[in-house]
Motif scaffolding. Structure first.
Motif, short mmCIF file in Angstrom:
data_model
loop_
_atom_site.label_atom_id
_atom_site.label_comp_id
_atom_site.label_asym_id
_atom_site.label_seq_id
_atom_site.Cartn_x
_atom_site.Cartn_y
_atom_site.Cartn_z
N THR A 39 0.87 -1.10 -0.04
CA THR A 39 0.10 -0.20 0.27
C THR A 39 1.01 1.18 -0.02
O THR A 39 2.08 1.32 0.29
N ARG A 73 -3.87 1.18 -3.18
CA ARG A 73 -4.76 1.61 -2.04
C ARG A 73 -4.99 0.40 -0.95
O ARG A 73 -5.15 -0.81 -1.40
N ALA A 74 -5.04 0.91 0.32
CA ALA A 74 -4.89 -0.11 1.32
C ALA A 74 -6.44 -1.13 1.36
O ALA A 74 -6.60 -1.95 1.81
N ASP A 75 -7.59 -0.43 0.69
CA ASP A 75 -8.81 -1.16 0.40
C ASP A 75 -8.88 -2.13 -0.59
O ASP A 75 -9.88 -2.96 -0.58
N GLY A 76 -7.71 -2.14 -1.45
CA GLY A 76 -7.76 -3.19 -2.51
C GLY A 76 -8.58 -2.91 -3.86
O GLY A 76 -8.53 -3.38 -4.76
N VAL A 77 -9.10 -1.53 -3.92
CA VAL A 77 -10.03 -1.17 -4.93
C VAL A 77 -8.79 -0.74 -5.96
O VAL A 77 -7.62 -0.11 -5.61
N ARG A 110 -11.54 -6.76 -6.59
CA ARG A 110 -10.46 -6.03 -5.84
C ARG A 110 -9.36 -6.65 -5.50
O ARG A 110 -9.48 -8.13 -5.70
N GLU A 112 -7.13 -9.06 -3.06
CA GLU A 112 -7.18 -9.68 -2.05
C GLU A 112 -5.91 -9.53 -1.05
O GLU A 112 -5.03 -10.17 -1.08
N MET A 113 -6.24 -8.34 -0.33
CA MET A 113 -4.83 -7.71 0.12
C MET A 113 -4.18 -8.72 1.27
O MET A 113 -3.12 -8.59 1.54
N LYS A 114 -5.08 -9.36 2.21
CA LYS A 114 -4.60 -10.24 3.03
C LYS A 114 -3.61 -11.12 2.46
O LYS A 114 -2.43 -12.02 3.11
N ARG A 117 -0.44 -8.67 -0.08
CA ARG A 117 0.25 -7.81 0.54
C ARG A 117 1.78 -8.43 0.78
O ARG A 117 1.61 -9.49 1.26
#
Length: 147
Positions: A39, A73-77, A110, A112-114, A117
């Motif tokens: 991010t 972005r941190a929200d994955g958008v 989006r 999948e940030m988990k 990252r």
């Protein structure tokens, strides 16, 4: 609040004279492995200076020559205006995505940030957890940052 503009000598038309902070941000972007993301805030924290907005500004002005789709972005958008180009990169690299529901605008997935990252460390197998980057020191091959 008025929009603050950078002096003209720091713009992209003077690519040979990148600000030092911009060089640091772009170096981090180049280090992010394919299929992984950081991010804007992760990059700033990893560098130990600036913040998400400063990183975003650098990426907007100078990020075209590096894998810009890996700084997110941190929200994955997905990055507005560049969603389809970014999506092509994510799919080619195998970046973890969450498929969008039919109710979502444009039906775009989006990140999948988990799983996507990256913590800035040497492990690129997807085993890291979100937030693993916190408190981690840069690898020894990263030149120290003059603060």
């Amino acid at each position: 609040m008025s929009q603050q503009r950078l002096p003209s000598d720091t713009g992209p038309e003077h690519a040979g004279t990148l600000p030092e902070y911009a060089e640091l941000v772009l170096d981090v972007a180049e280090r992010i492995p394919p299929g992984r993301v950081m991010t804007y805030g992760d990059v700033a924290e990893w560098l130990g200076e600036g913040g998400p907005r400063q990183v975003g500004r650098v990426m907007a002005l100078y990020g075209g020559a590096v894998p810009w789709w890996r700084v997110v972005r941190a929200d994955g958008v997905l990055l507005p205006g560049h969603e389809l180009r970014a999506l092509d990169h994510y799919r080619a690299e195998g970046t973890p995505l969450k498929e969008a529901s039919r109710a979502a605008d444009g039906h775009l997935p989006r990140l999948e940030m988990k799983r996507a990252r990256w913590d800035g460390g040497g492990h690129t197998d997807g085993g890291g957890q979100a937030g693993d980057h916190i408190g981690r020191l840069p690898p020894s091959d990263v030149p120290p940052c003059d603060l």
